[in-house]
Write a protein that holds these residues in place. Structure first.
Motif, PDB file in Angstrom:
ATOM      1  N   ALA A   1      -5.534 -36.947  32.009  1.00 51.59           N
ATOM      2  CA  ALA A   1      -5.047 -37.320  33.335  1.00 51.59           C
ATOM      3  C   ALA A   1      -3.954 -36.371  33.818  1.00 51.59           C
ATOM      4  O   ALA A   1      -3.901 -36.011  34.996  1.00 51.59           O
TER       5      ALA A   1
ATOM      6  N   MET B   1      -3.377 -33.425  37.441  1.00 49.85           N
ATOM      7  CA  MET B   1      -2.291 -33.133  38.354  1.00 49.85           C
ATOM      8  C   MET B   1      -1.855 -31.675  38.276  1.00 49.85           C
ATOM      9  O   MET B   1      -1.812 -30.970  39.278  1.00 49.85           O
TER      10      MET B   1
ATOM     11  N   LEU C   1      -1.977 -40.974  40.938  1.00 43.23           N
ATOM     12  CA  LEU C   1      -3.141 -40.103  41.077  1.00 43.23           C
ATOM     13  C   LEU C   1      -4.071 -40.576  42.185  1.00 43.23           C
ATOM     14  O   LEU C   1      -4.708 -39.763  42.868  1.00 43.23           O
TER      15      LEU C   1
ATOM     16  N   ILE D   1       3.935 -40.577  39.222  1.00 49.20           N
ATOM     17  CA  ILE D   1       3.334 -40.117  37.963  1.00 49.20           C
ATOM     18  C   ILE D   1       4.422 -39.759  36.972  1.00 49.20           C
ATOM     19  O   ILE D   1       4.339 -40.100  35.775  1.00 49.20           O
TER      20      ILE D   1
ATOM     21  N   PHE E   1      -8.593 -35.810  41.015  1.00 47.22           N
ATOM     22  CA  PHE E   1      -7.481 -36.762  40.893  1.00 47.22           C
ATOM     23  C   PHE E   1      -8.003 -38.180  40.617  1.00 47.22           C
ATOM     24  O   PHE E   1      -7.416 -38.925  39.833  1.00 47.22           O
TER      25      PHE E   1
ATOM     26  N   GLY F   1      -8.950 -38.273  37.003  1.00 48.76           N
ATOM     27  CA  GLY F   1      -7.734 -38.373  36.206  1.00 48.76           C
ATOM     28  C   GLY F   1      -7.170 -39.785  36.219  1.00 48.76           C
ATOM     29  O   GLY F   1      -6.736 -40.306  35.176  1.00 48.76           O
ATOM     30  N   ALA F   2      -7.179 -40.435  37.382  1.00 49.35           N
ATOM     31  CA  ALA F   2      -6.719 -41.821  37.473  1.00 49.35           C
ATOM     32  C   ALA F   2      -7.559 -42.724  36.578  1.00 49.35           C
ATOM     33  O   ALA F   2      -7.054 -43.686  35.986  1.00 49.35           O
TER      34      ALA F   2
END
Length: 505
Positions: free
Chosen positions: A292, A296, A357, A380, A460, A463-464
């Motif tokens: 994750a 970013m 995210l 984050i 993103f 990743g979340a």
């Protein structure tokens, strides 16, 4: 063990002194910062080094991969060497070697010298990282001090990647890309002097047999194959024969490693370390969270420099809220950890990561940094502090001192593999999404920029998803109560009468 030796061991906390322990923490954190920085510090300077050393586009990835590949592959071996040969000794060897390897890479005159220097950096980082964390574990045994020490160390570990981008941008713009590597040499020697003065000398773990050579070979080769397989997936594709072969071979070697460890009388990795449910949860979270994180770092770096047109230095400073937020949240977590325990803090951190995210995934063409990026970045960052403090505390909680090096190495290895997975997976998804967007919207204005931003948004979201996946892992597997943390620290302090605890120089 003689009466004199026992007195020495029991006397360590008093003779070392509280101020000396904190100075030792500063040295250990400085070494960890170097290791983490070097995974990202060359990112912004990569185009300049590629031009000066005449490195082809196909080979430029080795400036990054040579470091991460060797680092990830040798971590478990490095951790066990710290246990067997002495944590302080391996720490000092790692510092000297890292300084020399950084000079070799920074003074490189061609691509081969650069890649060799980066690979050597990775090898000595594989000694430094587990030795540093295990030294921290045996230096701080009092619950309050231990929580603060792990908080500071976790802040360095989590924020170091962002600081690497800032430092890389500044050095590239105002000095030379070479100083992104050469800067490690004086810093490493400064840490070496500090380690000689303040880091306590420990007695190596007694061994009843020889080294676990079959285990060392299989796990090192297996980890290298998996990390390299994921790095190749970004270029060759997930279904390419080379990618599948590397991943299958790596997985097979790791399965063989587990079988070897079950039968070994002197295993490289005692299986009860990841087998305990709390530590297993920490290691699994350490695998998921870096995926994750890379969503970013990787795509915001592209967004700042390509979409917003930031210079290398400005792009680096755009990441500054990240280490600042981690420092704040890690400090708060350190104070709350002995009272609340790791689980609620880590769950809260993962929830903040998901929200942050998802907010980043709303980025659109023409959005500003202040409105589109900063709020999500802060969320984050505030989530990463509790996650890293909790992971590092639980991963080493109630681990016998003789196994602290390999437990530290396993935590680092999980994070390293997670980072490699994140880079390959999210890059592959991003490229495919951008192509699909361009094919479906051929007449749209500023097509390339809009396709890129859309691909970042999808990355993103992915990743979340990994932050979200970490929540049930933490909630179900990490069960330590606050009082168990105190009991575990008291057990560690009681163990100071054992011959294997640190002995002052």
């Amino acid at each position: 063990m003689t009466v004199t030796e026992t007195a020495k061991a029991v006397d360590v906390p008093e003779r070392q002194g509280s101020s000396a322990r904190w100075l030792a923490l500063g040295v250990i954190a400085l070494a960890q910062l170097m290791v983490v920085l070097d995974a990202t510090i060359v990112t912004i300077s990569l185009p300049f080094a590629q031009r000066d050393l005449d490195i082809s586009d196909g080979n430029r990835q080795w400036m990054l991969t040579a470091y991460t590949l060797i680092f990830g592959g040798l971590l478990l071996l490095g951790g066990r060497l710290a246990d067997y040969l002495g944590r302080r000794r391996i720490f000092l060897i790692g510092l000297v070697g890292f300084a020399g390897a950084s000079a070799l890479a920074g003074l490189a005159q061609n691509g081969a010298e650069m890649f060799a220097g980066r690979a050597l950096q990775g090898a000595f980082a594989a000694l430094l990282a587990p030795a540093a964390l295990s030294l921290l574990s045996v230096t701080f045994t009092e619950p309050g001090e231990r929580a603060k020490a792990f908080g500071l160390f976790a802040g360095v570990s989590a924020g170091g990647a962002a600081l690497g981008l800032i430092a890389g941008g500044a050095l590239t713009e105002y000095a030379s890309w070479r100083w992104c590597l050469l800067v490690n040499t004086p810093v490493a020697f400064l840490a070496l002097l500090g380690a000689l003065a303040w880091v306590v000398k420990d007695v190596p773990t007694p061994r009843s047999g020889g080294y676990d050579v079959p285990g060392a070979v299989t796990v090192t080769t297996g980890l290298i194959a998996i990390v390299y397989g994921f790095s190749r997936a970004a270029d060759d594709g997930w279904l390419a024969g080379s990618t599948l072969a590397l991943l299958i071979v790596g997985l097979g070697l790791l399965i063989a490693f587990i079988a070897i460890e079950r039968r070994s009388s002197n295993p490289l990795l005692p299986l009860h370390i990841p087998g305990e449910i709390n530590r297993g949860g920490a290691f699994l979270a350490a695998l998921l969270i870096p995926i994750a994180m890379f969503a970013m770092f990787l795509f915001l770096s592209y967004y700042f420099q390509i979409t917003l047109g930031y210079s290398a230095l400005k792009a680096g400073f755009a990441f500054l809220p990240f280490p600042a937020g981690i420092a704040i949240s890690a400090g708060v977590t350190s104070a709350l950890l002995p009272k609340l325990g790791p689980r609620p803090l880590m769950v809260g951190g993962a929830v903040l990561g998901v929200i942050g995210l998802v907010l980043l995934a709303q980025l659109g063409y023409g959005d500003s940094y202040l409105a589109g990026v900063l709020p999500a970045q802060v969320l984050i960052a505030l989530g990463m502090g509790p996650l890293f403090v909790g992971m590092q505390t639980v991963a080493l909680h109630q681990v016998e001192e003789e196994d602290s090096g390999v437990a530290s190495a396993l935590l680092n290895a999980a994070q390293q593999v997670g980072g490699a997975v994140g880079t390959a997976l999210l890059t592959t998804i991003s490229v495919q999404v951008a192509k699909t967007f361009a094919a479906n919207n051929p007449a749209i204005d500023n097509l390339a920029a809009r396709a890129a931003i859309h691909s970042y948004d999808v990355a993103f979201y992915v990743g979340a998803g990994f932050f979200l996946a970490a929540i049930p892992v933490i909630a179900l597997m990490i069960r330590d109560r606050p009082e168990s943390l105190i009991e575990g620290s008291e057990q560690g302090a009681a163990g100071a009468s054992d011959a294997r605890v640190p002995v002052a120089v």
